[in-house]
Design an enzyme around this catalytic site. Structure first.
Site, mmCIF file in Angstrom:
data_model
loop_
_atom_site.group_PDB
_atom_site.id
_atom_site.type_symbol
_atom_site.label_atom_id
_atom_site.label_comp_id
_atom_site.label_asym_id
_atom_site.label_seq_id
_atom_site.Cartn_x
_atom_site.Cartn_y
_atom_site.Cartn_z
ATOM 1 N N SER A 45 45.049 34.533 36.881
ATOM 2 C CA SER A 45 45.455 35.690 36.087
ATOM 3 C C SER A 45 44.347 36.736 36.124
ATOM 4 O O SER A 45 43.156 36.393 36.034
ATOM 5 C CB SER A 45 45.726 35.267 34.638
ATOM 6 O OG SER A 45 46.201 36.357 33.876
ATOM 7 N N GLU A 46 44.735 38.018 36.261
ATOM 8 C CA GLU A 46 43.736 39.082 36.443
ATOM 9 C C GLU A 46 42.725 39.177 35.311
ATOM 10 O O GLU A 46 41.614 39.673 35.508
ATOM 11 C CB GLU A 46 44.423 40.457 36.571
ATOM 12 C CG GLU A 46 45.362 40.606 37.732
ATOM 13 C CD GLU A 46 46.801 40.493 37.283
ATOM 14 O OE1 GLU A 46 47.509 41.513 37.299
ATOM 15 O OE2 GLU A 46 47.207 39.370 36.915
ATOM 16 N N ASN A 47 43.112 38.758 34.105
ATOM 17 C CA ASN A 47 42.187 38.907 32.991
ATOM 18 C C ASN A 47 41.144 37.797 32.914
ATOM 19 O O ASN A 47 40.361 37.744 31.967
ATOM 20 C CB ASN A 47 42.944 39.018 31.659
ATOM 21 C CG ASN A 47 43.792 37.799 31.354
ATOM 22 O OD1 ASN A 47 44.313 37.154 32.257
ATOM 23 N ND2 ASN A 47 43.937 37.481 30.077
ATOM 24 N N GLY A 48 41.089 36.928 33.934
ATOM 25 C CA GLY A 48 39.959 36.017 34.013
ATOM 26 C C GLY A 48 40.241 34.539 33.879
ATOM 27 O O GLY A 48 39.446 33.816 33.266
ATOM 28 N N SER A 84 37.251 38.135 38.455
ATOM 29 C CA SER A 84 38.665 37.976 38.751
ATOM 30 C C SER A 84 39.103 38.894 39.891
ATOM 31 O O SER A 84 39.781 38.469 40.834
ATOM 32 C CB SER A 84 39.494 38.273 37.493
ATOM 33 O OG SER A 84 40.860 38.061 37.737
#
EC number: 2.8.3.8
Length: 216
Positions: A45-48, A84
């Protein structure tokens, strides 16, 4: 099984055991529910996050890139957005599955804004479609008003040019190969005439055109 479920089920057939996969917001998140037996993927997921868990593991203090409560699996990693996006831009994502507003015959994608509507930004879509090894678009074949979404040329602002590898709808599967758009599968119960009538884009028909099995 409704149209979105059928799309998600077909996309799941494309993922390989061990893949690192980013699933976009909306329809793409359903793909994880239809993985074939024996296929295990790692969700990013892009948020980490690397190692997102199923919805049943959701924790009130954790959210995915879409702001939905999520959970993580044993061995998962958490990191900042810089790390990320280094994973994404560095080509370490095996496949991303995103929704689409429009896709055209040149493999261009528009999926982040409808002109005239206020949005906070493109998010990670541009990075995902340029950095992932395989880009799969999962969307319904036509808009709610019946108009075409698979066009000769996108009319909405683009997310990326010449970036789509595969397009899956409830009616058909298209692949982009050597600059051409190829129809490779038709859904069970559909026919070529219907696909042509609902698709503005020009496409080639594969010699080994398949009909999807209803039990996939």
């Amino acid at each position: 099984m409704d149209a979105k479920q059928r799309i998600a089920r077909r996309v799941a057939q494309e993922l390989r055991d061990g893949d690192i996969v980013n699933l976009g917001i909306g329809l793409p998140t359903m793909v994880a529910n239809y993985l074939p037996e024996g296929i295990h993927i790692t969700l990013q997921s892009e948020n980490g996050f690397l190692g997102l868990g199923p919805v049943t593991t959701a924790h009130p203090d954790l959210v995915n890139a879409g702001g939905q409560p999520c959970g993580v699996l044993p061995g998962a990693a958490m990191f900042d957005s810089a790390m990320s996006f280094a994973l994404i831009r560095g080509g370490h994502i095996d496949a991303c599955v995103l929704g689409g507003l429009q896709v055209d015959e040149e493999a261009n994608l528009a999926n982040w804004v409808v002109p005239g509507k206020m949005v906070p930004g493109m998010g990670g879509a541009m990075d995902l479609v340029t950095g992932s090894r395989k880009v799969i678009i999962a969307m319904e074949h036509c808009a709610k008003d019946g108009s075409a979404k698979i066009l000769r040329r996108c009319t909405m602002p683009l997310t990326a040019q010449h970036a789509v590898h595969m397009l899956v709808t409830e009616l058909a599967v298209f692949r982009f190969i050597d600059g051409k758009m190829w129809l490779t599968e038709i859904a069970d119960g559909c026919d070529l005439a219907t696909v042509r009538a609902k698709t503005e884009a020009r496409f080639e028909v594969a010699a080994d055109l398949n009909t999807q099995r209803g039990d996939l």
